[in-house]
Scaffold this active site. Structure first.
Site, PDB file in Angstrom:
ATOM      1  N   ASP A  14      28.754 -37.822 -26.640  1.00 43.46           N
ATOM      2  CA  ASP A  14      28.110 -38.418 -27.793  1.00 43.46           C
ATOM      3  C   ASP A  14      26.933 -37.428 -28.360  1.00 43.46           C
ATOM      4  O   ASP A  14      26.365 -37.831 -29.438  1.00 43.46           O
ATOM      5  CB  ASP A  14      27.917 -39.833 -27.965  1.00 43.46           C
ATOM      6  CG  ASP A  14      26.944 -40.314 -26.651  1.00 43.46           C
ATOM      7  OD1 ASP A  14      26.434 -39.151 -25.925  1.00 43.46           O
ATOM      8  OD2 ASP A  14      26.615 -41.247 -26.435  1.00 43.46           O
ATOM      9  N   CYS A  44      26.728 -27.626 -21.835  1.00 46.25           N
ATOM     10  CA  CYS A  44      26.792 -28.235 -20.534  1.00 46.25           C
ATOM     11  C   CYS A  44      28.217 -27.953 -19.757  1.00 46.25           C
ATOM     12  O   CYS A  44      29.117 -27.334 -20.761  1.00 46.25           O
ATOM     13  CB  CYS A  44      26.692 -29.860 -20.581  1.00 46.25           C
ATOM     14  SG  CYS A  44      28.294 -30.688 -21.283  1.00 46.25           S
ATOM     15  N   ARG A 199      13.660 -45.003  -9.988  1.00 51.81           N
ATOM     16  CA  ARG A 199      14.046 -43.754  -9.064  1.00 51.81           C
ATOM     17  C   ARG A 199      12.965 -42.646  -9.515  1.00 51.81           C
ATOM     18  O   ARG A 199      12.523 -42.845 -10.547  1.00 51.81           O
ATOM     19  CB  ARG A 199      15.131 -43.459  -9.447  1.00 51.81           C
ATOM     20  CG  ARG A 199      15.542 -42.967 -10.764  1.00 51.81           C
ATOM     21  CD  ARG A 199      17.024 -42.812 -11.093  1.00 51.81           C
ATOM     22  NE  ARG A 199      17.083 -42.957 -12.698  1.00 51.81           N
ATOM     23  CZ  ARG A 199      17.989 -42.448 -13.402  1.00 51.81           C
ATOM     24  NH1 ARG A 199      18.708 -41.537 -12.886  1.00 51.81           N
ATOM     25  NH2 ARG A 199      17.903 -42.532 -14.727  1.00 51.81           N
ATOM     26  N   ASP A 218      11.545 -53.962 -18.071  1.00 52.87           N
ATOM     27  CA  ASP A 218      10.976 -53.075 -18.994  1.00 52.87           C
ATOM     28  C   ASP A 218      10.252 -53.991 -20.214  1.00 52.87           C
ATOM     29  O   ASP A 218       9.293 -53.390 -20.553  1.00 52.87           O
ATOM     30  CB  ASP A 218      12.250 -52.255 -19.809  1.00 52.87           C
ATOM     31  CG  ASP A 218      12.882 -51.269 -18.579  1.00 52.87           C
ATOM     32  OD1 ASP A 218      12.643 -50.257 -18.396  1.00 52.87           O
ATOM     33  OD2 ASP A 218      13.736 -51.924 -17.869  1.00 52.87           O
ATOM     34  N   GLN A 297      20.332 -55.038 -20.615  1.00 51.75           N
ATOM     35  CA  GLN A 297      19.553 -56.092 -19.967  1.00 51.75           C
ATOM     36  C   GLN A 297      19.486 -57.634 -20.351  1.00 51.75           C
ATOM     37  O   GLN A 297      20.013 -57.631 -21.588  1.00 51.75           O
ATOM     38  CB  GLN A 297      18.124 -55.597 -19.510  1.00 51.75           C
ATOM     39  CG  GLN A 297      17.982 -54.421 -18.938  1.00 51.75           C
ATOM     40  CD  GLN A 297      16.352 -54.071 -18.973  1.00 51.75           C
ATOM     41  OE1 GLN A 297      15.412 -54.870 -19.290  1.00 51.75           O
ATOM     42  NE2 GLN A 297      16.191 -52.569 -18.876  1.00 51.75           N
TER      43      GLN A 297
END
Length: 742
Positions: A14, A44, A199, A218, A297
């Site tokens: 996208d 990419c 992470r 968050d 979330q």
């Protein structure tokens, strides 16, 4: 040999990078970085190898009709004409018996990028509001929540910013490549980077500050930032006074989150929280690029609103280097206008699934915002990033499965592997099995297409012309030329919708015979045809008038940035942002977060191409070494990751960059080479959608978005691989397993 070069906008993902395409004797032989020096590095591995994927022998090139039991994989080739005649007749029968609301569509508009709003136009004229997309959990819902806060979804001005803040987002060279490049450029000029992520991601390694918070906390973190910013007077007092609504009420809510409490919730020392807050508030300019973490979330609406609030109160909204409020690009007729939302009656809008339960991105909120959107932007309907006027996927699939509150019996899936793209995959499968008609428009036989009545062969971005309009988000128009002809009988989604519309008696609403005709219509504001546009422009960027709100106000009921949301208040929700903890279960002690994207793939695609598959050949779960030792796991073990809702199997990969107590599961795993041998090509055994519970306690209240980031799970060693493992290509030996950045 005849060789030509074309410019094409890649829609493998996208991000929409423009690439250079070499064509020899009508076939694409090479895809290269673009010549334009501004975007030359935006490419990419997926985009550069796309032509090889589309030339695979497994590609579907003729319409297929199911002749056996649903899901049995028994097909016969038919003509487009007979397929479309039967589809139109069967859809009409469903509508006549159950009403137009019994028809639903799931699509991924980056894959079907030339439809130009025709899918929504068809549904609106027919009378169904039950359109869903993965954007309901990924960027589209962010756009919708931003709209209720300040009327638009801003675009980060990364080219000019001094600071970037990443919430759980890890742009890499082969994933979100333009964002990755712009961040590196910013840092090379001395800009600062703050990363919030459980992470130690590639971006976290390069960050000036890394807040290693617990997954799913968050919102609490941002409330802590605001506590520091408000207490220390670091906000833009003039902007807050003149252009925000509800500051005093918000400050009272923020006072409920002293840093001691935020430290306890997030696991981050309060000193680090305060340091990051001061850096962001004190930056000359700062941007928070979109990332999927906050979209998924139980506190998603609050977390997204808190990002919006931080931008506004710290003076980073609609200014150079901040977040730009582009509004409609009046140089090209927006898909929002082409979608013809005014054709859908109020009665049919109110039947939209999710309209009453989780209304933030449904027509219900769209109606509340319409006069304010028109006041500021000149049009009532702003479907930015396709993120508004959607049905709620959970409510839709429940209705398809159970018939409650009404039957949904016809389902179209276009460029969208629906079975694997939504939470509670078990329910999605039941929903699909309960349909009278399923039509899939696809490139390959996918687990979803395997359940269809018709599989229609689609085209690709190399095989159609387009002007990419950034999904109505920013004022950029990018040329995409058709490089080659579609193989066999492959056709575009535009051709599908127009053909069906004509058969359903809607031809007056679909007067454009070709994609070029539609593009000519949409480019009329520039007084040029599509051909003329491609001859004159590589890309065209309309100017952005900074701080346009000073003339128009914001597109909200108060005309201001709504720190206290009058829309949420009217709907009966908390008008102020909050942190809500996900459900806990002592038997499932690990925080599992899913939706991880791997470099060679986007969503569930690209696994058919051997050169990409070798980069990540098998489903994995990432485990911290301390957790692995506790569970008796070693690198390369097969393990079962389970939740109270479901389970999957994957190979263990030890990752010291993980936060202990967390498990990560990459998204979209199935084996295309097994699609004819086992149901779903193993998707029910390996896809992360099997783990997700979408009962009410696991959903964001306002949107109905499931909690993907930090739900309870466990991991247990398996004695060996699953039974179908013998048929899997590119099985890795332990020494071959690649370790890619998290």
């Amino acid at each position: 040999m005849t060789s030509t070069t074309k410019r094409a906008v890649c829609t493998v993902c996208d991000i929409a990078c423009q690439l250079k395409v070499t064509v020899e004797d009508g076939a694409v032989t090479k895809i290269s970085p673009p010549d334009n020096p501004v975007v030359h590095d935006n490419f990419c591995v997926k985009g550069l190898q796309a032509h090889k994927l589309y030339a695979r022998p497994e590609r579907i090139t003729k319409p297929l009709k199911r002749v056996g039991e649903r899901g049995a994989g028994e097909w016969e080739e038919v003509s487009w004409e007979s397929a479309m005649d039967d589809i139109a007749g069967r859809l009409k029968a469903v509508v006549d018996e159950h009403g137009p609301e019994a028809f639903a569509v799931s699509t991924s508009n980056w894959n079907t990028s030339v439809e130009g709003g025709m899918g929504r136009r068809f549904m609106n004229v027919l009378g169904s509001a039950n359109w869903v997309s993965g954007v309901a959990m990924c960027m589209g819902n962010t756009a919708a929540v931003n709209k209720i806060t300040y009327g638009w979804f801003p675009w980060p001005d990364l080219l000019n910013t001094d600071m970037v803040v990443l919430f759980g987002h890890n742009p890499r060279k082969h994933s979100w490549t333009p964002i990755y490049n712009l961040i590196r450029q910013m840092q090379a000029k001395g800009g600062k980077l703050i990363v919030l992520d459980p992470r130690v991601s590639g971006q976290a390694v390069n960050a000036d500050v890394h807040l290693q918070l617990r997954a799913g906390t968050d919102a609490a973190m941002m409330l802590g930032w605001l506590k520091v910013i408000f207490d220390e007077g670091l906000y833009d007092e003039e902007f807050v006074r003149d252009w925000t609504h509800g500051f005093d009420e918000l400050k009272e809510r923020v006072d409920e989150y002293p840093l001691e409490r935020v430290e306890e919730i997030t696991g981050v020392p309060r000193e680090q929280i305060a340091q990051a807050a001061r850096m962001y508030a004190g930056a000359r300019s700062a941007a928070i690029p979109w990332g999927p973490t906050l979209d998924q979330q139980v506190s998603s609406t609050s977390a997204i609103r808190l990002q919006a609030i931080l931008r506004a109160v710290c003076g980073h909204l609609d200014v150079p280097g901040g977040e730009l409020m582009y509004g409609f690009n009046e140089e090209m007729t927006s898909e929002s206008i082409m979608e013809l939302h005014e054709a859908l009656t109020p009665e049919q809008r109110a039947k939209q699934l999710g309209y009453d339960t989780h209304p933030v991105y449904t027509h219900r909120v769209g109606e509340m915002l319409a006069p304010h959107t028109k006041r500021v932007h000149g049009h009532e309907y702003a479907n930015v990033v396709m993120g508004s006027y959607m049905a709620n996927p959970t409510d839709l699939f429940r209705a398809m499965d159970t018939g409650d509150p009404y039957p949904v019996k016809a389902f179209f899936t276009l460029g969208n592997n629906t079975l694997m793209s939504y939470p509670n995959q078990q329910q999605v499968r039941r929903a699909l099995m309960n349909q009278d008609l399923i039509v899939a428009h696809e490139l390959f036989m996918t687990p979803t297409a395997q359940l269809a009545d018709y599989v229609l062969p689609g085209d690709t971005w190399l095989e159609r012309p387009n002007v990419h309009d950034s999904f109505g988000w920013r004022s950029w128009l990018i040329t995409s030329e058709q490089a080659t002809q579609p193989p066999g009988e492959c056709r575009s989604v535009f051709a599908f919708w127009r053909d069906l519309a004509v058969r359903m008696g809607m031809e007056e609403h679909f007067p454009w015979g070709t994609i070029e005709d539609l593009l000519d219509e949409r480019l009329k504001p520039l007084d040029m045809s599509f051909q003329e546009f491609t001859e004159r422009h590589d890309m065209r960027i309309a100017p952005n008038p900074y701080r346009s709100y000073r003339k128009t106000g914001f597109g909200t009921p108060t005309g201001k940035v709504e720190l206290y949301s009058t829309i949420l208040d009217e709907l009966g929700f908390d008008p102020l942002p909050y942190h809500r903890a996900p459900p806990q279960n002592a038997d499932y002690p690990y925080n599992v977060f899913i939706g991880v994207r791997e470099d060679p793939y986007f969503q569930t695609g690209q696994r058919q191409l051997p050169s990409l598959r070798k980069m990540s050949p098998v489903p994995k779960t990432f485990v911290h070494p301390d957790d692995a030792a506790r569970e008796g796991l070693v690198e390369g073990d097969w393990a079962e990751v389970s939740t109270p809702h479901g389970k999957l199997s994957a190979i263990v990969e030890l990752r010291p960059d993980m936060r202990a107590g967390h498990l990560r599961v990459p998204h979209g795993w199935w084996f295309p080479e097994l699609i004819d041998e086992i149901p779903g090509g193993g998707s029910d055994e390996h896809n992360d959608g099997m783990l997700i519970n979408d009962t009410d306690e696991h959903l964001d209240r306002e949107q109905g978005v499931p909690h993907f980031k930090g739900f309870g799970g466990r991991i247990d060693r398996l004695d060996g691989p699953p039974a179908h493992w013998a048929g899997v290509l590119h099985q890795p030996r332990p020494a071959d397993r690649p370790v890619t950045p998290a």
